[in-house]
Scaffold this motif. Structure first.
Motif, short mmCIF file in Angstrom:
data_model
loop_
_atom_site.label_atom_id
_atom_site.label_comp_id
_atom_site.label_asym_id
_atom_site.label_seq_id
_atom_site.Cartn_x
_atom_site.Cartn_y
_atom_site.Cartn_z
N LYS A 1 -28.00 43.40 21.78
CA LYS A 1 -27.77 41.95 21.80
C LYS A 1 -28.58 41.27 20.69
O LYS A 1 -28.08 40.36 20.02
N ILE A 2 -29.82 41.70 20.50
CA ILE A 2 -30.64 41.13 19.42
C ILE A 2 -30.00 41.42 18.07
O ILE A 2 -29.87 40.53 17.23
N VAL B 1 -33.73 41.01 26.88
CA VAL B 1 -32.53 41.01 26.05
C VAL B 1 -32.40 42.41 25.46
O VAL B 1 -33.36 42.98 24.94
N THR C 1 -36.28 35.18 22.11
CA THR C 1 -37.00 36.40 21.78
C THR C 1 -38.21 36.06 20.91
O THR C 1 -38.06 35.43 19.85
N LYS D 1 -32.59 31.53 19.52
CA LYS D 1 -31.43 31.27 20.37
C LYS D 1 -31.41 32.16 21.60
O LYS D 1 -30.89 31.76 22.65
N ILE D 2 -31.94 33.37 21.48
CA ILE D 2 -31.94 34.29 22.62
C ILE D 2 -33.34 34.43 23.21
O ILE D 2 -33.63 35.40 23.91
N SER E 1 -24.65 38.07 13.56
CA SER E 1 -23.68 36.97 13.63
C SER E 1 -24.23 35.70 12.98
O SER E 1 -23.50 34.98 12.30
N THR E 2 -25.52 35.44 13.17
CA THR E 2 -26.13 34.26 12.57
C THR E 2 -26.17 34.38 11.05
O THR E 2 -25.83 33.43 10.31
N GLU F 1 -20.85 32.36 14.20
CA GLU F 1 -21.06 31.80 15.53
C GLU F 1 -20.15 30.59 15.76
O GLU F 1 -19.74 29.92 14.84
N GLU G 1 -26.89 42.09 17.37
CA GLU G 1 -25.63 41.36 17.22
C GLU G 1 -25.87 39.89 16.95
O GLU G 1 -25.18 39.27 16.12
N GLN G 2 -26.86 39.29 17.63
CA GLN G 2 -27.14 37.87 17.43
C GLN G 2 -27.65 37.60 16.01
O GLN G 2 -27.23 36.63 15.36
N ALA H 1 -31.88 32.98 14.89
CA ALA H 1 -31.17 33.87 15.81
C ALA H 1 -32.06 34.30 16.97
O ALA H 1 -31.64 34.32 18.15
#
Length: 407
Positions: A394-395, A390, A358, A355-356, A401-402, A407, A397-398, A352
């Motif tokens: 957002k972190i 980010v 981080t 993907k962003i 969700s993962t 996703e 939530e990502q 996760a």
């Protein structure tokens, strides 16, 4: 006469991408078998879209319809499912039907994998992906980054194949890691460690206060699934209690349900699991207590329903916290009474964050006791200087969700 493995587990792979493959398991029964099998399916990243379970208390028949991935290792999956079934031990003249987890096998050898390399975004995910492919399980980890951008990773691991003590297996791990990390890998070493290294470091007190002070409520900053309905019926069957569940699907849903029944020492005589439109799940389970009787005690019913609801509303907990000027990501999940944690959590956290874009400054796995339950705790300190901007939400939530497979 032994039972052939081909008769125990049959996998019929789908001919069309996106269609479910069918896994059939036919073997002697034991309490918690469904949990053990679902745990393996979760480890291999399979999504169960339908399931049927039937047993007479001695022999069971299970069918799972699963969505695999292009790289699913079906032959290896079959091997692991056969090993988890009681008849695998029967082939060697050992009855496992009524053995507890602690009696079934000795704890595997624990190894310390030390890895030093230059830091970059996605590094931790690449390492955990290699270990996952090689069936090396991360039991504990300590990751730190130096001011000059070097990373020291300490992984306490066990080997599903029980070969990490051999030079050939260690060379294999090195080659896979070298291929994934490249020339930035500076050093690599694996050594066996004593049982004292298995002791998990306690979670920070501030973390415990935030996530465990009110287990029955929704703590601030954490996400929960919604629309969970659980009904108990003792009128439809003369011999069984019927549990009917309607909820939103998530990654590992059936494992969470089976794990709860295993912890409560409850046996499933018949069950059916289906996913309807909109990712809504319907589960019907005819169950009995360990003595073979229905659950008539209202207090036992309430305890079971309360635990099931908690597991389905919040199978994992995710929250971002301030740690001085830094940001810390905290993730936790319940541990089975047998001591087993949830598969692939650390892998999914790393995925996760990759993907962003981080970066991770440090990471640690520990355990925390609250009441009569043990929780696995993942603490990840975010490297905000080397990451793209980010937001914390957002972190959060990502990662959520993962972990949930949404996703």
């Amino acid at each position: 006469m032994g039972i052939l493995s081909d008769d125990v587990v049959i996998i019929r792979q789908s001919e069309k991408e996106g269609d479910p493959s069918v896994i059939t398991i036919n073997c002697p029964d034991k309490t918690g078998l469904g949990c053990d099998l679902c745990r393996i399916l979760l480890f291999f990243g399979l999504n169960i879209v339908r399931g049927d379970v039937s047993t007479d208390g001695r022999w069971c028949y299970l069918v799972f319809w699963v969505i695999g991935k292009p790289n699913t290792r079906w032959n290896l999956l079959k091997t692991r499912l056969v090993e988890a079934s009681p008849c695998f031990a029967w082939a060697f003249g050992i009855s496992r039907c009524y053995l507890s987890d602690s009696e079934e096998s000795q704890p595997p050898d624990l190894y310390l994998l030390k890895l030093a390399c230059s830091d970059r975004t996605g590094l931790l995910y690449d390492v955990t992906e290699v270990l996952y492919k090689l069936e090396i399980n991360i039991e504990k980890v300590k990751i730190s980054t130096t001011p000059d951008g070097k990373v020291m990773d300490l992984f306490f691991v066990t080997d599903t194949r029980e070969l990490l003590g051999t030079e050939k297996r260690r060379d294999e791990v090195y080659e896979y890691l070298k291929d994934a990390i490249g020339d930035s890998m500076m050093s690599y070493d694996i050594e066996i460690v004593g049982p004292e290294a298995t002791a998990h470091s306690p979670a920070a007190s501030s973390f415990a206060e935030t996530l465990f002070s009110s287990l029955g409520e929704r703590p601030s900053g954490l996400h929960t699934s919604s629309s969970v309905s659980i009904a108990v019926d003792n009128t439809l069957s003369r011999a069984h209690t019927l549990i009917q569940i309607t909820c939103q699907d998530h990654k590992g849903l059936l494992y969470d349900i089976m794990r709860t029944f295993k912890d409560f020492n409850i046996q499933i005589s018949y069950g059916r699991f289906t996913i309807k439109r909109g990712k809504n799940c319907e589960i019907d389970l005819f169950i009995v207590q360990s003595d073979g009787r229905k659950i008539l005690d209202s207090s036992k019913q309430d305890a079971l329903v309360s635990r099931l609801r908690a597991e389905l509303q919040q199978p994992l907990r995710v929250v971002m916290m301030n740690r001085g000027p830094d940001t810390e990501l905290l993730v936790t999940n319940p541990v089975e009474l047998s001591g087993k944690g949830r598969p692939q959590v650390f892998h999914d956290i790393a995925l996760a964050l990759k993907k962003i874009n981080t970066c991770i400054f440090s990471a640690e796995i520990g355990r925390h006791l609250t009441g009569d339950r043990e929780w696995e705790v993942y603490k990840v300190l975010i490297n905000e200087e080397d990451s793209l901007p980010v937001s914390r939400s957002k972190i959060e939530e990502q990662v959520w969700s993962t972990l949930m497979g949404w996703e």
